[in-house]
Motif scaffolding. Structure first.
Motif, PDB file in Angstrom:
ATOM      1  N   GLN A  86       0.826  -1.103  -0.016  1.00  0.00           N
ATOM      2  CA  GLN A  86      -0.067  -0.058  -0.165  1.00  0.00           C
ATOM      3  C   GLN A  86       0.886   1.330  -0.018  1.00  0.00           C
ATOM      4  O   GLN A  86       0.692   2.320  -0.926  1.00  0.00           O
ATOM      5  N   ALA A  87       1.668   1.366   0.765  1.00  0.00           N
ATOM      6  CA  ALA A  87       2.780   2.332   0.914  1.00  0.00           C
ATOM      7  C   ALA A  87       3.435   2.518  -0.591  1.00  0.00           C
ATOM      8  O   ALA A  87       3.768   3.886  -1.060  1.00  0.00           O
ATOM      9  N   SER A  88       3.849   1.333  -1.132  1.00  0.00           N
ATOM     10  CA  SER A  88       4.477   1.529  -2.437  1.00  0.00           C
ATOM     11  C   SER A  88       3.740   2.067  -3.267  1.00  0.00           C
ATOM     12  O   SER A  88       3.837   2.861  -4.364  1.00  0.00           O
ATOM     13  N   GLY A  89       2.170   1.622  -3.307  1.00  0.00           N
ATOM     14  CA  GLY A  89       1.301   2.316  -4.376  1.00  0.00           C
ATOM     15  C   GLY A  89       1.314   3.888  -4.197  1.00  0.00           C
ATOM     16  O   GLY A  89       1.080   4.656  -5.309  1.00  0.00           O
ATOM     17  N   VAL A  90       1.148   4.009  -3.004  1.00  0.00           N
ATOM     18  CA  VAL A  90       1.408   5.712  -2.687  1.00  0.00           C
ATOM     19  C   VAL A  90       2.479   6.405  -3.491  1.00  0.00           C
ATOM     20  O   VAL A  90       2.236   7.432  -3.951  1.00  0.00           O
ATOM     21  N   ALA A  91       3.613   5.666  -3.019  1.00  0.00           N
ATOM     22  CA  ALA A  91       4.812   6.347  -3.616  1.00  0.00           C
ATOM     23  C   ALA A  91       4.720   6.385  -5.001  1.00  0.00           C
ATOM     24  O   ALA A  91       5.245   7.465  -5.600  1.00  0.00           O
ATOM     25  N   LEU A  92       4.213   5.401  -5.721  1.00  0.00           N
ATOM     26  CA  LEU A  92       4.204   5.382  -7.038  1.00  0.00           C
ATOM     27  C   LEU A  92       3.338   6.394  -7.673  1.00  0.00           C
ATOM     28  O   LEU A  92       3.710   7.120  -8.616  1.00  0.00           O
ATOM     29  N   GLN A  93       2.106   6.850  -7.041  1.00  0.00           N
ATOM     30  CA  GLN A  93       1.141   7.639  -7.326  1.00  0.00           C
ATOM     31  C   GLN A  93       2.039   8.885  -7.427  1.00  0.00           C
ATOM     32  O   GLN A  93       1.488   9.867  -8.370  1.00  0.00           O
ATOM     33  N   VAL A  94       2.391   9.344  -6.118  1.00  0.00           N
ATOM     34  CA  VAL A  94       2.997  10.628  -6.081  1.00  0.00           C
ATOM     35  C   VAL A  94       4.067  10.923  -7.007  1.00  0.00           C
ATOM     36  O   VAL A  94       4.089  11.908  -7.607  1.00  0.00           O
ATOM     37  N   ALA A  95       4.871   9.999  -7.211  1.00  0.00           N
ATOM     38  CA  ALA A  95       5.892  10.289  -8.166  1.00  0.00           C
ATOM     39  C   ALA A  95       5.447  10.424  -9.651  1.00  0.00           C
ATOM     40  O   ALA A  95       5.808  11.414 -10.276  1.00  0.00           O
ATOM     41  N   ALA A  96       4.316   9.549 -10.149  1.00  0.00           N
ATOM     42  CA  ALA A  96       3.565   9.614 -11.347  1.00  0.00           C
ATOM     43  C   ALA A  96       3.146  11.261 -11.339  1.00  0.00           C
ATOM     44  O   ALA A  96       3.314  11.868 -12.337  1.00  0.00           O
ATOM     45  N   SER A  97       2.552  11.544 -10.150  1.00  0.00           N
ATOM     46  CA  SER A  97       1.858  12.948 -10.559  1.00  0.00           C
ATOM     47  C   SER A  97       2.834  13.898 -10.425  1.00  0.00           C
ATOM     48  O   SER A  97       2.371  15.225 -10.790  1.00  0.00           O
ATOM     49  N   ARG A  98       3.995  13.680 -10.146  1.00  0.00           N
ATOM     50  CA  ARG A  98       4.907  14.855 -10.244  1.00  0.00           C
ATOM     51  C   ARG A  98       5.816  14.920 -11.548  1.00  0.00           C
ATOM     52  O   ARG A  98       6.843  15.427 -11.953  1.00  0.00           O
ATOM     53  N   GLY A  99       5.463  13.693 -12.560  1.00  0.00           N
ATOM     54  CA  GLY A  99       6.188  13.366 -13.560  1.00  0.00           C
ATOM     55  C   GLY A  99       7.646  12.820 -13.521  1.00  0.00           C
ATOM     56  O   GLY A  99       8.458  12.785 -14.351  1.00  0.00           O
ATOM     57  N   LEU A 100       7.621  12.190 -12.323  1.00  0.00           N
ATOM     58  CA  LEU A 100       9.171  11.377 -12.082  1.00  0.00           C
ATOM     59  C   LEU A 100       9.073  10.034 -12.591  1.00  0.00           C
ATOM     60  O   LEU A 100       8.172   9.192 -12.269  1.00  0.00           O
ATOM     61  N   SER A 101      10.059   9.375 -13.153  1.00  0.00           N
ATOM     62  CA  SER A 101      10.040   8.049 -13.413  1.00  0.00           C
ATOM     63  C   SER A 101      10.584   7.306 -12.217  1.00  0.00           C
ATOM     64  O   SER A 101      11.149   7.881 -11.347  1.00  0.00           O
ATOM     65  N   VAL A 102      10.176   6.089 -12.014  1.00  0.00           N
ATOM     66  CA  VAL A 102      10.344   5.342 -10.713  1.00  0.00           C
ATOM     67  C   VAL A 102      11.210   4.048 -11.315  1.00  0.00           C
ATOM     68  O   VAL A 102      10.707   3.128 -12.280  1.00  0.00           O
ATOM     69  N   GLY A 103      12.439   3.799 -10.662  1.00  0.00           N
ATOM     70  CA  GLY A 103      12.902   2.440 -10.799  1.00  0.00           C
ATOM     71  C   GLY A 103      12.545   1.570  -9.636  1.00  0.00           C
ATOM     72  O   GLY A 103      12.927   1.958  -8.385  1.00  0.00           O
ATOM     73  N   LEU A 104      12.395   0.493  -9.976  1.00  0.00           N
ATOM     74  CA  LEU A 104      11.685  -0.730  -9.010  1.00  0.00           C
ATOM     75  C   LEU A 104      13.184  -1.487  -8.664  1.00  0.00           C
ATOM     76  O   LEU A 104      13.568  -2.165  -9.672  1.00  0.00           O
TER      77      LEU A 104
END
Length: 190
Positions: A86-104
Motif C-alpha cells: 500500500q505504501a509502495s502504491g502511494v509512492a508510485l502515485q506521488v512520483a507519477a503525479s510529479r512526472g518522475l520516473s520510478v525504478g523498482l
C-alpha cells in the motif's frame, strides 16, 4: 552534472526517505534522509495520506530527477507485505503525479549494488551506505539507510546522469527481465 535520486523504503509504520546526488564519476553525496512515521492506531487511509504527504514534501523540497523504490516481494507476514504494498502504491502515485520516473529494485539488487553481495544483512548495507556517503555513522533507523541504499543503487545502475528535472528511463538487465515476465503474465491472464 549530477543525478538527484529519491530513494523510498516503503512502509506504513516507518517509510524511509533518502535523497542523494550522484556525480558522473559515481561519487554519492547525502542531500537529505529521514523517516515518515505513522502510528498503527491511525486509520489506514490517514496513514497512507501521511506517507503520501511526506513523499510529496520531499519531492517538492529537493526536486529529484528520479525515484527509486523497493520492489515489493512476498514475505511470510501478510500484514507486513500488505502495508508495504500500500505504501509502495502511494509512492508510485506521488512520483507519477510529479512526472518522475520510478525504478523498482529488489532487495537483492540493492544489496549487491551497495555491498557487492546480494545476501548482505542490514548492518552491512548500513555500513556501506555510510562509507559511500562519507558519513561518520550509519543512518538510523535501518529504513533510512535502506532508502539511501536504494537511491545510490538506482543512480549507479541506471548509468544515466541527467541534469535536474530530466527523466531516467534505462533499466537494469534484471529489471528488463522482470518487466518482460510481468508483460507475459498479463498477456496470459488477459
Amino acid at each position: 552534472m549530477t543525478l538527484r535520486v529519491l530513494g523510498i523504503d516503503p512502509g506504513l509504520t516507518r517509510c524511509g526517505v533518502g535523497i542523494v546526488d550522484v556525480s558522473a564519476t559515481r561519487v554519492a553525496t547525502l542531500v537529505s534522509v529521514g523517516v515518515i512515521r505513522t502510528p498503527p492506531e491511525l486509520a489506514l487511509e490517514e496513514r497512507l495520506l501521511a506517507v503520501a504527504r511526506g513523499i510529496a514534501a520531499a519531492i517538492d523540497e529537493f526536486a529529484p530527477a528520479a525515484v527509486a523504490l523497493e520492489r515489493v516481494f512476498a514475505q511470510h507476514n501478510l500484514r507486513t507485505v500488505m502495508g508495504t504494498a500500500q505504501a509502495s502504491g502511494v509512492a508510485l502515485q506521488v512520483a507519477a503525479s510529479r512526472g518522475l520516473s520510478v525504478g523498482l529494485h529488489t532487495p537483492s539488487e540493492v544489496k549487491a549494488a551497495i555491498t557487492g553481495y546480494g545476501g548482505a544483512d542490514k548492518r552491512q548495507v548500513g555500513t556501506m551506505v555510510a562509507r559511500v556517503l562519507r558519513l561518520n555513522e550509519i543512518p538510523r533507523p535501518a529504513d533510512a539507510a535502506d532508502a539511501l541504499a536504494l537511491a545510490i543503487c538506482h543512480a549507479w545502475r541506471t548509468g544515466a546522469v541527467p541534469t535536474s528535472g530530466a527523466r531516467v528511463t534505462s533499466l537494469t538487465p534484471a529489471q528488463r527481465a522482470w518487466r518482460e515476465a510481468e508483460k507475459a503474465t498479463r498477456t496470459v491472464g488477459s
